[in-house]
Design a protein around this motif. Structure first.
Motif, PDB file in Angstrom:
ATOM      1  N   ILE A  31      -8.542   7.967  -3.760  1.00 50.32           N
ATOM      2  CA  ILE A  31      -7.397   7.887  -2.858  1.00 50.32           C
ATOM      3  C   ILE A  31      -7.136   6.437  -2.458  1.00 50.32           C
ATOM      4  O   ILE A  31      -5.975   6.006  -2.351  1.00 50.32           O
ATOM      5  CB  ILE A  31      -7.636   8.781  -1.627  1.00 50.32           C
ATOM      6  CG1 ILE A  31      -7.619  10.258  -2.059  1.00 50.32           C
ATOM      7  CG2 ILE A  31      -6.589   8.529  -0.546  1.00 50.32           C
ATOM      8  CD1 ILE A  31      -7.869  11.245  -0.950  1.00 50.32           C
ATOM      9  N   MET A  32      -8.204   5.657  -2.263  1.00 53.02           N
ATOM     10  CA  MET A  32      -8.025   4.230  -1.973  1.00 53.02           C
ATOM     11  C   MET A  32      -7.229   3.534  -3.059  1.00 53.02           C
ATOM     12  O   MET A  32      -6.400   2.659  -2.794  1.00 53.02           O
ATOM     13  CB  MET A  32      -9.394   3.572  -1.810  1.00 53.02           C
ATOM     14  CG  MET A  32      -9.370   2.078  -1.470  1.00 53.02           C
ATOM     15  SD  MET A  32      -9.288   0.983  -2.911  1.00 53.02           S
ATOM     16  CE  MET A  32     -10.905   1.178  -3.625  1.00 53.02           C
ATOM     17  N   SER A  33      -7.451   3.912  -4.319  1.00 59.16           N
ATOM     18  CA  SER A  33      -6.758   3.265  -5.425  1.00 59.16           C
ATOM     19  C   SER A  33      -5.319   3.733  -5.562  1.00 59.16           C
ATOM     20  O   SER A  33      -4.525   3.109  -6.275  1.00 59.16           O
ATOM     21  CB  SER A  33      -7.505   3.539  -6.739  1.00 59.16           C
ATOM     22  OG  SER A  33      -7.394   4.899  -7.120  1.00 59.16           O
ATOM     23  N   GLU A  34      -4.946   4.828  -4.862  1.00 61.66           N
ATOM     24  CA  GLU A  34      -3.618   5.420  -5.031  1.00 61.66           C
ATOM     25  C   GLU A  34      -2.635   5.092  -3.911  1.00 61.66           C
ATOM     26  O   GLU A  34      -1.424   5.042  -4.141  1.00 61.66           O
ATOM     27  CB  GLU A  34      -3.744   6.954  -5.120  1.00 61.66           C
ATOM     28  CG  GLU A  34      -4.489   7.459  -6.329  1.00 61.66           C
ATOM     29  CD  GLU A  34      -4.654   8.972  -6.305  1.00 61.66           C
ATOM     30  OE1 GLU A  34      -4.606   9.582  -7.379  1.00 61.66           O
ATOM     31  OE2 GLU A  34      -4.833   9.541  -5.218  1.00 61.66           O
ATOM     32  N   ILE A  35      -3.108   4.900  -2.691  1.00 59.74           N
ATOM     33  CA  ILE A  35      -2.195   4.980  -1.540  1.00 59.74           C
ATOM     34  C   ILE A  35      -1.551   3.663  -1.149  1.00 59.74           C
ATOM     35  O   ILE A  35      -0.559   3.667  -0.417  1.00 59.74           O
ATOM     36  CB  ILE A  35      -2.936   5.559  -0.309  1.00 59.74           C
ATOM     37  CG1 ILE A  35      -4.138   4.683   0.075  1.00 59.74           C
ATOM     38  CG2 ILE A  35      -3.356   6.996  -0.557  1.00 59.74           C
ATOM     39  CD1 ILE A  35      -4.852   5.136   1.340  1.00 59.74           C
ATOM     40  N   PHE A  36      -2.073   2.518  -1.629  1.00 55.33           N
ATOM     41  CA  PHE A  36      -1.545   1.245  -1.154  1.00 55.33           C
ATOM     42  C   PHE A  36      -0.456   0.707  -2.070  1.00 55.33           C
ATOM     43  O   PHE A  36      -0.639   0.685  -3.293  1.00 55.33           O
ATOM     44  CB  PHE A  36      -2.661   0.200  -1.031  1.00 55.33           C
ATOM     45  CG  PHE A  36      -3.708   0.551  -0.028  1.00 55.33           C
ATOM     46  CD1 PHE A  36      -3.359   0.731   1.308  1.00 55.33           C
ATOM     47  CD2 PHE A  36      -5.029   0.710  -0.390  1.00 55.33           C
ATOM     48  CE1 PHE A  36      -4.324   1.065   2.247  1.00 55.33           C
ATOM     49  CE2 PHE A  36      -5.997   1.039   0.536  1.00 55.33           C
ATOM     50  CZ  PHE A  36      -5.643   1.221   1.856  1.00 55.33           C
ATOM     51  N   PRO A  37       0.672   0.229  -1.511  1.00 56.81           N
ATOM     52  CA  PRO A  37       1.675  -0.468  -2.321  1.00 56.81           C
ATOM     53  C   PRO A  37       1.056  -1.682  -2.992  1.00 56.81           C
ATOM     54  O   PRO A  37       0.104  -2.281  -2.477  1.00 56.81           O
ATOM     55  CB  PRO A  37       2.735  -0.883  -1.287  1.00 56.81           C
ATOM     56  CG  PRO A  37       2.534   0.043  -0.131  1.00 56.81           C
ATOM     57  CD  PRO A  37       1.070   0.355  -0.103  1.00 56.81           C
ATOM     58  N   LEU A  38       1.626  -2.075  -4.139  1.00 55.41           N
ATOM     59  CA  LEU A  38       1.009  -3.100  -4.961  1.00 55.41           C
ATOM     60  C   LEU A  38       0.859  -4.426  -4.225  1.00 55.41           C
ATOM     61  O   LEU A  38      -0.146  -5.118  -4.377  1.00 55.41           O
ATOM     62  CB  LEU A  38       1.839  -3.295  -6.241  1.00 55.41           C
ATOM     63  CG  LEU A  38       1.143  -3.965  -7.417  1.00 55.41           C
ATOM     64  CD1 LEU A  38      -0.101  -3.203  -7.830  1.00 55.41           C
ATOM     65  CD2 LEU A  38       2.102  -4.094  -8.595  1.00 55.41           C
ATOM     66  N   HIS A  39       1.839  -4.792  -3.387  1.00 52.05           N
ATOM     67  CA  HIS A  39       1.787  -6.114  -2.773  1.00 52.05           C
ATOM     68  C   HIS A  39       0.767  -6.221  -1.639  1.00 52.05           C
ATOM     69  O   HIS A  39       0.421  -7.322  -1.229  1.00 52.05           O
ATOM     70  CB  HIS A  39       3.173  -6.528  -2.260  1.00 52.05           C
ATOM     71  CG  HIS A  39       3.616  -5.808  -1.035  1.00 52.05           C
ATOM     72  ND1 HIS A  39       3.883  -4.456  -1.038  1.00 52.05           N
ATOM     73  CD2 HIS A  39       3.827  -6.230   0.242  1.00 52.05           C
ATOM     74  CE1 HIS A  39       4.249  -4.093   0.177  1.00 52.05           C
ATOM     75  NE2 HIS A  39       4.222  -5.140   0.968  1.00 52.05           N
ATOM     76  N   ILE A  40       0.281  -5.081  -1.117  1.00 56.61           N
ATOM     77  CA  ILE A  40      -0.776  -5.143  -0.099  1.00 56.61           C
ATOM     78  C   ILE A  40      -2.099  -4.603  -0.631  1.00 56.61           C
ATOM     79  O   ILE A  40      -3.081  -4.531   0.101  1.00 56.61           O
ATOM     80  CB  ILE A  40      -0.390  -4.367   1.180  1.00 56.61           C
ATOM     81  CG1 ILE A  40      -0.397  -2.848   0.923  1.00 56.61           C
ATOM     82  CG2 ILE A  40       0.931  -4.832   1.738  1.00 56.61           C
ATOM     83  CD1 ILE A  40      -0.428  -2.026   2.193  1.00 56.61           C
ATOM     84  N   GLU A  55       5.333   7.556  -6.278  1.00 57.28           N
ATOM     85  CA  GLU A  55       5.669   8.771  -5.520  1.00 57.28           C
ATOM     86  C   GLU A  55       4.718   8.961  -4.337  1.00 57.28           C
ATOM     87  O   GLU A  55       5.132   9.385  -3.260  1.00 57.28           O
ATOM     88  CB  GLU A  55       5.607   9.988  -6.452  1.00 57.28           C
ATOM     89  CG  GLU A  55       6.723  10.038  -7.478  1.00 57.28           C
ATOM     90  CD  GLU A  55       6.502  11.116  -8.526  1.00 57.28           C
ATOM     91  OE1 GLU A  55       7.467  11.475  -9.209  1.00 57.28           O
ATOM     92  OE2 GLU A  55       5.343  11.585  -8.663  1.00 57.28           O
ATOM     93  N   ILE A  56       3.433   8.640  -4.534  1.00 59.65           N
ATOM     94  CA  ILE A  56       2.463   8.771  -3.458  1.00 59.65           C
ATOM     95  C   ILE A  56       2.837   7.870  -2.288  1.00 59.65           C
ATOM     96  O   ILE A  56       2.842   8.280  -1.125  1.00 59.65           O
ATOM     97  CB  ILE A  56       1.056   8.434  -3.975  1.00 59.65           C
ATOM     98  CG1 ILE A  56       0.584   9.501  -4.964  1.00 59.65           C
ATOM     99  CG2 ILE A  56       0.060   8.329  -2.803  1.00 59.65           C
ATOM    100  CD1 ILE A  56      -0.665   9.109  -5.718  1.00 59.65           C
ATOM    101  N   GLN A  57       3.156   6.626  -2.590  1.00 51.59           N
ATOM    102  CA  GLN A  57       3.483   5.679  -1.527  1.00 51.59           C
ATOM    103  C   GLN A  57       4.777   6.070  -0.823  1.00 51.59           C
ATOM    104  O   GLN A  57       4.904   5.915   0.398  1.00 51.59           O
ATOM    105  CB  GLN A  57       3.570   4.262  -2.119  1.00 51.59           C
ATOM    106  CG  GLN A  57       2.201   3.713  -2.481  1.00 51.59           C
ATOM    107  CD  GLN A  57       2.166   2.925  -3.768  1.00 51.59           C
ATOM    108  OE1 GLN A  57       3.175   2.328  -4.142  1.00 51.59           O
ATOM    109  NE2 GLN A  57       1.023   2.893  -4.423  1.00 51.59           N
ATOM    110  N   ALA A  58       5.752   6.615  -1.579  1.00 49.47           N
ATOM    111  CA  ALA A  58       6.979   7.085  -0.961  1.00 49.47           C
ATOM    112  C   ALA A  58       6.705   8.251  -0.015  1.00 49.47           C
ATOM    113  O   ALA A  58       7.285   8.351   1.067  1.00 49.47           O
ATOM    114  CB  ALA A  58       7.994   7.478  -2.043  1.00 49.47           C
TER     115      ALA A  58
END
Length: 483
Positions: free
Chosen positions: A404-413, A476-479
């Motif tokens: 989940i850590m690898s999935e939830i953050f937008p790329l720039h952060i 989609e996850i971040q949205a």
């Protein structure tokens, strides 16, 4: 040439035309279907190869963590180490891993995911060689510090790389191979370390990073990182390698490009920016899961499993520790299989309920022993509780927080947020492992009941805060989180 130039500039129409067949002949549908199957098989093969190379870093992680368990007596005798010197040798790995965690995000964002893995491998090889040639405490501690720094970077970059290269349908199972290889590495260290010398075990620790460096020459860089840094031609090549030579990558490429364009409008995020209202929810989720993972007691129980079994009344803790080591691998495999079938949240809930029950049973067994009740059954109850705990942890809480850590953050952060999350994880590991002996001396039953209380907190946290990410693209996850 004109079409080629359009592709290099990121022209989406040019990409779409390249993806379209020159002749639309419906009579060849069966032929195209076979080609599609072949392309899918080829693309899956590259994704699997890339994952296999990356998780050599996870194997190194586990090998390093498990090194101290079987070597304490021999190391102390051969190098004339005091108890305090060996304690420093064992614990310094968590300190250097925290430093690695702090720098991991910036390193991976600057030199790429492959570059970060290569750098980590260099540190690990240097560390193992220092341990192998050690003639005293200073060289020993220096080597342990280097390996700790390397695995601190690995703990961040390996799951990030796998998540960024994987199709969304396979991402969950592939990312959890990270945890499988960690427990495999620790089990190998413990079992092999009982039959070889500590110097030989150090040489064995060199094997995973060497294999990783060799493998990096044959796998692509993360396409999302390449898109982020503007290396368009390499981005297209990487995505095609991962999805198949004739696969239609235009939709995925467009989705990644749109995300990158939106991110480029935002300033480069630092640690303080993570507390902005736009990012606070994924930060809370990532940090909260790592706190829950560590404060359930995994590192205290894992590091001192042998002593727990002895305290519970067994003549030797060795057999119980071997059972502890061996049970992790098959249960972690079961968790991998279930992850993309049942989903992340349900595994976290089942896992946290099981860990809570396991430490509660162990605490209750120690209470019975303290009250001289059920003398024949209490040791068996304590051992059963520990094994229930590790089985439950392995099926969910071990792997899913990293996924989940690898999935939830937008790329720039992702760099700053990933560093913070991994730092919290290593800090929790140090606090629990350092304080465990003090807690056990205070009250064995109170220690395990305390961990059981954190298990209840974990259940509530997962229900209230953690989203389901199964079957969704990273975008989609971040949205979903932001909405």
């Amino acid at each position: 040439m004109a079409t080629h130039r359009d592709v290099e500039r990121g022209d989406k129409k040019g990409l779409e035309k390249l993806a379209e067949p020159f002749i639309d002949d419906s009579s060849k549908g069966v032929h195209r279907s076979k080609q599609t199957d072949q392309n899918a098989a080829g693309s899956i093969a590259m994704v699997l190869l890339s994952t296999a190379v990356a998780v050599c870093g996870s194997l190194e992680f586990g090998t390093c963590v498990g090194y101290t368990a079987p070597t304490q007596a021999a190391l102390s005798i051969d190098l004339n180490l005091s108890v305090a010197q060996y304690a420093l040798f064992g614990s310094i790995v968590t300190i250097s891993a925290m430093i690695g965690a702090v720098t991991s995000g910036r390193i991976a964002d600057t030199i790429g995911r492959k570059g970060a893995m290569a750098l980590s491998s260099v540190f690990c090889v240097a560390g193992w060689l220092a341990i192998y040639f050690a003639m005293g405490a200073i060289s020993l501690d220096t080597g342990r510090f280097f390996t700790g720094y390397g695995i601190g970077i690995f703990s961040y970059v390996v799951p990030i790389y796998i998540a960024e290269i994987s199709p969304k349908e396979l991402r969950g199972g592939l990312t959890t191979i990270n945890q499988l290889m960690i427990v495999t590495g620790s089990s190998i260290s413990f079992l092999v370390g009982t039959v070889v010398t500590w110097r030989s075990l150090a040489l064995i620790g060199i094997v995973p990073p060497v294999l990783l460096v060799i493998g990096l020459m044959f796998i692509p860089e993360s396409p999302r990182w390449l898109a982020k840094v503007g290396r368009e031609v390499e981005f297209q090549s990487s995505l095609r390698q991962l999805r198949g030579a004739k696969a239609n990558i235009s939709a995925e490429a467009e989705e990644i490009h749109e995300t990158i364009i939106n991110l480029q409008k935002l300033p480069q995020a630092g640690v303080l920016d993570l507390f902005d209202a736009r990012y606070i929810k994924p930060v809370i989720i990532g940090v909260g899961l790592m706190v829950c993972q560590q404060w359930c007691g995994i590192n205290g129980i894992g590091f001192y499993a042998s002593e727990i079994f002895k305290t519970a009344g067994f003549a030797s803790g060795k057999s119980g520790t071997i059972a502890y080591a061996l049970i992790q691998i098959p249960i972690t495999i079961v968790g991998m299989i279930l992850l993309d079938i049942s989903g992340r949240r349900i595994l976290l809930l089942v896992s946290s309920c099981g860990t809570c029950l396991g430490v509660f049973l162990t605490g209750t067994a120690f209470y019975f022993m303290g009250q001289a009740m059920f003398d024949g059954w209490a040791p068996l109850l304590a051992a059963s509780g520990v094994l229930v705990f590790i089985a439950s942890f392995s099926i969910g809480m071990g792997a899913v927080p990293w996924l989940i850590m690898s999935e939830i953050f937008p790329l720039h952060i992702k760099g700053a947020a990933g560093s913070l999350v991994v730092l919290v994880n290593w800090l929790g590991a140090w606090v629990v492992s350092y304080s465990f002996n003090f807690l056990i001396n205070w009250s064995p039953e109170g220690t395990f009941w305390l961990f059981s209380g954190f298990g209840i907190i974990t259940i509530v946290f997962v229900v209230k805060m953690v989203p389901e990410t199964k079957g969704k693209s990273l975008e989609e996850i971040q949205a979903t989180i932001n909405s």
